[in-house]
Design an enzyme around this catalytic site. Sequence first.
Site, PDB file in Angstrom:
ATOM      1  N   SER A 128     -15.136  -6.084  40.866  1.00 33.11           N
ATOM      2  CA  SER A 128     -15.228  -4.628  40.902  1.00 33.11           C
ATOM      3  C   SER A 128     -16.236  -4.168  41.952  1.00 33.11           C
ATOM      4  CB  SER A 128     -15.692  -4.152  39.525  1.00 33.11           C
ATOM      5  OG  SER A 128     -16.159  -2.841  39.589  1.00 33.11           O
ATOM      6  N   LYS A 160     -19.632  -8.688  36.096  1.00 35.93           N
ATOM      7  CA  LYS A 160     -18.810  -8.937  37.290  1.00 35.93           C
ATOM      8  C   LYS A 160     -19.663  -9.606  38.378  1.00 35.93           C
ATOM      9  CE  LYS A 160     -14.904  -7.322  35.812  1.00 35.93           C
ATOM     10  NZ  LYS A 160     -13.794  -8.249  35.552  1.00 35.93           N
ATOM     11  N   TYR A 167     -21.567  -4.248  31.766  1.00 35.70           N
ATOM     12  CA  TYR A 167     -20.204  -4.560  32.231  1.00 35.70           C
ATOM     13  C   TYR A 167     -20.241  -4.934  33.716  1.00 35.70           C
ATOM     14  CZ  TYR A 167     -16.005  -3.521  34.802  1.00 35.70           C
ATOM     15  OH  TYR A 167     -14.994  -3.595  35.719  1.00 35.70           O
TER      16      TYR A 167
HETATM   17  N1  UFG Z   1     -15.697  11.615  35.636  1.00 33.70           N
HETATM   18  C1  UFG Z   1     -15.806  12.898  35.121  1.00 33.70           C
HETATM   19  N2  UFG Z   1     -15.359  13.102  33.847  1.00 33.70           N
HETATM   20  C2  UFG Z   1     -14.804  12.101  33.085  1.00 33.70           C
HETATM   21  C3  UFG Z   1     -14.688  10.815  33.645  1.00 33.70           C
HETATM   22  C4  UFG Z   1     -15.158  10.607  34.925  1.00 33.70           C
HETATM   23  O1  UFG Z   1     -16.309  13.816  35.759  1.00 33.70           O
HETATM   24  O2  UFG Z   1     -14.424  12.373  31.941  1.00 33.70           O
HETATM   25  C5  UFG Z   1     -16.170  11.387  37.010  1.00 33.70           C
HETATM   26  C6  UFG Z   1     -17.316  10.399  37.055  1.00 33.70           C
HETATM   27  O3  UFG Z   1     -18.532  11.069  36.861  1.00 33.70           O
HETATM   28  C7  UFG Z   1     -17.134   9.814  38.457  1.00 33.70           C
HETATM   29  C8  UFG Z   1     -15.632   9.881  38.710  1.00 33.70           C
HETATM   30  O4  UFG Z   1     -15.130  10.806  37.758  1.00 33.70           O
HETATM   31  O5  UFG Z   1     -17.779  10.626  39.361  1.00 33.70           O
HETATM   32  C9  UFG Z   1     -14.942   8.550  38.522  1.00 33.70           C
HETATM   33  O6  UFG Z   1     -15.302   8.044  37.258  1.00 33.70           O
HETATM   34  P1  UFG Z   1     -14.540   6.826  36.559  1.00 33.70           P
HETATM   35  O7  UFG Z   1     -15.174   6.600  35.231  1.00 33.70           O
HETATM   36  O8  UFG Z   1     -13.074   7.059  36.596  1.00 33.70           O
HETATM   37  O9  UFG Z   1     -14.826   5.615  37.546  1.00 33.70           O
HETATM   38  P2  UFG Z   1     -16.219   4.968  37.980  1.00 33.70           P
HETATM   39  O10 UFG Z   1     -16.296   5.137  39.465  1.00 33.70           O
HETATM   40  O11 UFG Z   1     -17.353   5.428  37.194  1.00 33.70           O
HETATM   41  O12 UFG Z   1     -15.987   3.466  37.529  1.00 33.70           O
HETATM   42  C10 UFG Z   1     -14.947   2.717  38.048  1.00 33.70           C
HETATM   43  C11 UFG Z   1     -14.446   1.701  37.019  1.00 33.70           C
HETATM   44  C12 UFG Z   1     -15.479   0.685  36.726  1.00 33.70           C
HETATM   45  C13 UFG Z   1     -15.993   0.085  37.980  1.00 33.70           C
HETATM   46  C14 UFG Z   1     -16.445   1.147  38.933  1.00 33.70           C
HETATM   47  C15 UFG Z   1     -16.810   0.564  40.265  1.00 33.70           C
HETATM   48  O13 UFG Z   1     -14.111   2.357  35.837  1.00 33.70           O
HETATM   49  O14 UFG Z   1     -14.871  -0.333  35.976  1.00 33.70           O
HETATM   50  O15 UFG Z   1     -15.405   2.090  39.175  1.00 33.70           O
HETATM   51  O16 UFG Z   1     -17.382   1.508  41.048  1.00 33.70           O
HETATM   52  F1  UFG Z   1     -17.015  -0.742  37.709  1.00 33.70           F
END
Ligand code: UFG
Length: 344
Positions: free
Chosen positions: A127, A156, A152
């Site tokens: 990831s 990785k 988590y």
């Molecule tokens: N977000 C919201 N509201 C939500 C969910 C997410 O505003 O309900 C925002 C988050 O703050 C972030 C963006 O949407 O800015 C993306 O969030 P995600 O949770 O979809 O993805 P992340 O980038 O946090 O995490 C993902 C994967 C992880 C991995 C990571 C690597 O879920 O498994 O990318 O960067 F580790």
Amino acid sequence: MKNRIIITGGCGYIGSHTVIALIEHDFEVIIIDDLSNSNEQVLERIKKITGVKPKLLNIDLKNSFLAENAFRYNKDIDAVIHFAAHKAVSESVQKPLMYYQNNLCALVNTLMAMEKYNINNFIFSSSATVYGNPKTLPIKESNETQRPFSPYGNTKKMAEEIIDDVVKANPNLRAISLRYFNPIGAHQSGMIGELPNGIPNNLMPYITQTAIGKRDKLMVFGNDYPTKDGTPIRDYIHVVDLAEAHVLALNRIFSKEKDHNLEIFNLGTGEGYSVLEVIEAFQKVTKQKLNYEITERRDGDVPKLYANVDKANDILGWRAKMGLEDMISHSWQWEEYYHLEKKN
Ligand code: UFG
């Protein structure tokens, strides 16, 4: 004879799409999955799409005896693609030991069984979280990794270090680690997609569940980041494009060009979109009005993360084919299919 591949976690979101891609490229697939965050029904859907129902071994790889047996009784395995892992960031903060035990024991037991039965080709599902909050963008594989913000993410990073050590100790082992950015989307058939347990952590399933009426509203976690509209930027990648990359990584592993080191590839589109851009694109593509509200930042979110994908382009010959609109329309098609199926 077909190459025979074990896919751990093959009933899960990225795993099931990869199983389809492998069957379509004429590989034989055996899935190992404990079904802790997936459902056996996915096998029937894979059969509908590909005409082949893959064999499932319902095994918890944390158990070293069961892991070894899986390899003892399934002979002539050419390679292993290892997806099996817990993946909820916030759950990992609450239950770090569960994450370290599950994600790392399953990896070690798999590698031990492979060593015992002389299986030397390994692909790991990693990831972009291993980059932490990078200083330069877009991120290259040669950029330094940082301690991730969650247990988590740390599993990785630690997993890559474990594989690197094992590769150094065993000159026969050929390994590739694929660092995914933000996988979204679903199979074009609409029959397979992401099925989060309980309340989704990730943006796209939260959006589709809100639009279908399962959630009240989407919380946008902060609009005061140093980005164009204040919301964080991510590199979203279609899960079907991601699945194709595993086929190319397998071809690479089987080819003579593969060098002995653990090879690492970023998998993204190289383009970043903010949360508000994703919401806007969703409303445009699906013609659904999305109820959302700006709230506080979420712990551990970095402002910007997007990939340099030159290495995967050049060496694997892989390039993402689908853009944000495809990702959104396929995610929505899957949400609607699943919703209708549950009602009937
Ligand atoms: N977000 C919201 N509201 C939500 C969910 C997410 O505003 O309900 C925002 C988050 O703050 C972030 C963006 O949407 O800015 C993306 O969030 P995600 O949770 O979809 O993805 P992340 O980038 O946090 O995490 C993902 C994967 C992880 C991995 C990571 C690597 O879920 O498994 O990318 O960067 F580790």
